[in-house]
Write an enzyme that holds these catalytic residues in place. Structure first.
Site, PDB file in Angstrom:
ATOM      1  N   THR A  80      17.101 -10.921  76.412  1.00 56.47           N
ATOM      2  CA  THR A  80      16.703 -10.203  75.214  1.00 56.47           C
ATOM      3  C   THR A  80      15.236  -9.812  75.389  1.00 56.47           C
ATOM      4  OG1 THR A  80      16.794 -10.193  72.796  1.00 56.47           O
ATOM      5  CG2 THR A  80      16.044 -12.253  73.839  1.00 56.47           C
ATOM      6  N   GLY A 132      23.065 -14.543  65.526  1.00 59.17           N
ATOM      7  CA  GLY A 132      24.151 -14.786  64.582  1.00 59.17           C
ATOM      8  C   GLY A 132      24.291 -16.284  64.444  1.00 59.17           C
ATOM      9  N   HIS A 133      23.875 -16.809  63.306  1.00 60.61           N
ATOM     10  CA  HIS A 133      23.865 -18.262  63.103  1.00 60.61           C
ATOM     11  C   HIS A 133      24.891 -18.612  62.035  1.00 60.61           C
ATOM     12  CE1 HIS A 133      19.447 -18.305  64.703  1.00 60.61           C
ATOM     13  NE2 HIS A 133      20.328 -17.915  65.598  1.00 60.61           N
ATOM     14  N   GLN A 174      18.542 -16.879  69.932  1.00 64.87           N
ATOM     15  CA  GLN A 174      18.931 -16.732  71.345  1.00 64.87           C
ATOM     16  C   GLN A 174      18.767 -18.067  72.090  1.00 64.87           C
ATOM     17  OE1 GLN A 174      16.585 -13.898  70.133  1.00 64.87           O
ATOM     18  NE2 GLN A 174      18.526 -13.289  69.294  1.00 64.87           N
ATOM     19  N   LYS A 229      22.555 -23.533  66.857  1.00 66.27           N
ATOM     20  CA  LYS A 229      21.226 -23.696  66.246  1.00 66.27           C
ATOM     21  C   LYS A 229      21.310 -23.655  64.727  1.00 66.27           C
ATOM     22  CE  LYS A 229      19.910 -20.111  68.617  1.00 66.27           C
ATOM     23  NZ  LYS A 229      21.048 -19.971  69.528  1.00 66.27           N
ATOM     24  N   ASP A 246      23.912 -19.175  71.029  1.00 62.06           N
ATOM     25  CA  ASP A 246      25.140 -19.625  70.371  1.00 62.06           C
ATOM     26  C   ASP A 246      25.447 -21.095  70.629  1.00 62.06           C
ATOM     27  OD1 ASP A 246      25.459 -17.011  69.450  1.00 62.06           O
ATOM     28  OD2 ASP A 246      26.536 -16.432  71.281  1.00 62.06           O
ATOM     29  N   THR A 306      28.735  -9.257  67.197  1.00 65.70           N
ATOM     30  CA  THR A 306      29.509  -8.130  67.735  1.00 65.70           C
ATOM     31  C   THR A 306      31.002  -8.416  67.844  1.00 65.70           C
ATOM     32  OG1 THR A 306      29.104  -8.947  69.966  1.00 65.70           O
ATOM     33  CG2 THR A 306      27.557  -7.296  69.126  1.00 65.70           C
TER      34      THR A 306
END
Ligand code: GDP
Ligand code: IMO
Ligand code: MG
Length: 428
Positions: free
Chosen positions: A237, A40-41, A222, A16, A13, A299
């Site tokens: 991850t 999530g980008h 990530q 990116k 986060d 999330t």
């Protein structure tokens, strides 16, 4: 070297997506090489906000986009994401998107397993619950279903049997309902035509692109501290997130990586469980979370926030071969009177300039801080270096010194164009 590899240099986060979108108009093709829809980008262009999890962030600028073999792909999610972004005016056709035919699939049983484990674990990892870990387990366990299998009914049937031989006893143990092989086959066959429309030998296309001297932009998901080898294991991850994975995860030689651009937030955040030496449980931590809008894209969980950790990013520079960084969210620090930077750690009377590997050690480290003056002025939306207050410039320069890498780009708001370029990564 014309290629650029963008990776997260902290716990994800870092921004990116914003940077990949911004850089993609200088590239010919954008490639995802690991992770899945745990990412999530967020891209902000004018009033439009695009949230991408699986599609490379180059799609918004209409760049040829590749989902490489290193990615684990939930076929239903992929189609949903294509439909969602289509409704925002970005049409993702097989001319625009290539899906590696040797990528492994995430199936509903992976999601079930991920969520059941998290629900029953004494110590949770805090995963995104999207089946990423179990899907990678099946990949290295040589029982995964791959994209190309969708075109071959016989192979698919045999693979389903092999997969269920492993999962049925696991599901029984967790009290999950049994899966019917015929129903699973029918579900996969229903989705196959739409998925296969994008399937190609991505490695072959990418090798042709590289041989033609065209520019590849690799988009990591990530961050380095979530890497399965180098991160804060087991709170990581399930893929290699470091730049070295860009080649293996797309089917290109090691040299293809090119210029490694580390994306670095001007403070530190983490979502999920695990060690975080500079975490702040106080009003400053809350301030960073509120001003920085630190809520997970996938999330919706609140991200944990803390001071900038230079020791951590210095380690990331080494692990990834970072040539330069893009520093993001400097604007979030506006108005803070004093800023702290972690330069190393102390544990049991011993100094560490890096994060030691042991979990117990990682969770007990005491950060060593130096203090700097903050700035009162706003840096939000600054588009040139000259607009920055002197203390902000000093903060950036000190970060460069401590991490051993120069700032190539600076981001001062979520908006695509609020980006300052000091050096062009594609030109280096
Ligand atoms: P990624 O996973 O690395 O792509 O990052 P995310 O998109 O999950 O999280 C970064 C968040 O910060 C997003 O909401 C971005 O819109 C936002 N963002 C990116 N760069 C900046 C910046 O320079 N300043 C501010 N205030 N927000 C930013
Ligand atoms: P982007 O690409 C931040 C975290 C999860 C959890 C751990 C394992 O947006 O930076 P997983 O579902 O992957 O098995 O969860 O990794 N995590 C991320 N944290 N950004 C991400 O992606 C993440 N993807 C996974 O919160 O701690
Ligand atoms: Mg994210």
């Amino acid at each position: 070297m014309a290629n650029v590899t963008v990776i997260g240099a902290q716990w994800g986060d870092e921004g990116k997506g914003k940077l990949v979108d911004w850089l993609s108009n200088r590239a010919d093709v954008v490639v995802r090489f690991q992770g899945g829809h745990n990412a999530g980008h967020t891209l902000v262009v004018g009033n439009e906000v695009y949230k991408l999890s699986l599609l490379p962030s180059g799609v918004v600028q209409g760049k040829l986009s590749v989902i490489g073999n290193g990615v684990v792909v939930d076929p239903w999610h992929l189609l949903e994401e294509i439909a969602k972004i289509g409704a925002q005016g970005v049409q993702v056709t097989p001319d625009l998107l290539i899906l590696a035919d040797n990528a492994c699939l995430i199936l509903p049983l992976h999601k079930d397993l991920d969520q059941a484990r998290e629900a029953t674990a004494v110590k949770k990892i805090g995963t995104t619950g999207r089946g990423i870990g179990p899907a990678y387990e099946d990949k290295v366990g040589r029982r995964a279903i791959r994209v190309a299998d969708l075109a071959d009914r016989e192979a698919l049937e045999a693979k389903i049997d092999r997969l269920l031989a492993h999962h049925t006893p696991l599901r029984r143990g967790l009290g999950l309902p049994e899966i019917d092989a015929a129903a699973m086959l029918a579900e996969l066959e229903a989705v196959a035509p739409q998925i296969l429309a994008f399937a190609k030998p991505a490695w072959l296309h990418l090798n042709e692109v590289v041989r033609a001297g065209r520019r590849v932009l690799f988009e990591g998901a990530q961050g380095a501290l979530l890497d399965v080898d180098h991160g804060t294991y087991p709170y990581v991850t399930s893929s290699n997130t470091v730049a070295g994975q860009a080649a293996a995860g797309s089917g290109l030689g090691a040299k293809a990586t090119g210029y490694v651009l580390g994306i670095v937030k001007a403070y530190t955040t983490r979502v999920g469980e695990g060690p975080f030496p500079t975490e702040l449980d106080d009003a400053v931590g809350q301030h960073l979370g509120t001003v920085g809008k630190e809520f997970g894209t996938v999330t919706g969980r609140a991200r944990r926030c803390g001071w900038f950790d230079a020791a951590l990013v210095r380690q990331s520079v080494a692990l990834n071969g970072i040539a330069g960084i893009a520093l993001t969210k400097l604007d979030v620090l506006d108005g803070l009177e004093t800023l702290k930077i972690c330069t190393g750690y102390r544990l049991d009377g011993q100094d560490y300039a890096y994060l030691p590997a042991g979990l117990k050690a990682q969770s007990q480290l005491e950060p060593v801080y130096e203090e700097m003056d903050g700035w009162r002025e706003s840096t939000q939306g600054a588009r040139s270096w000259r607009e920055l207050p002197a203390s902000a410039v000093k903060y950036v320069r000190r970060i460069e010194e401590l991490i051993g890498a120069p700032v190539a780009l600076l981001s001062t708001s979520p908006q695509r164009d609020d980006t300052i370029m000091m050096r062009d990564p594609f030109a280096d």
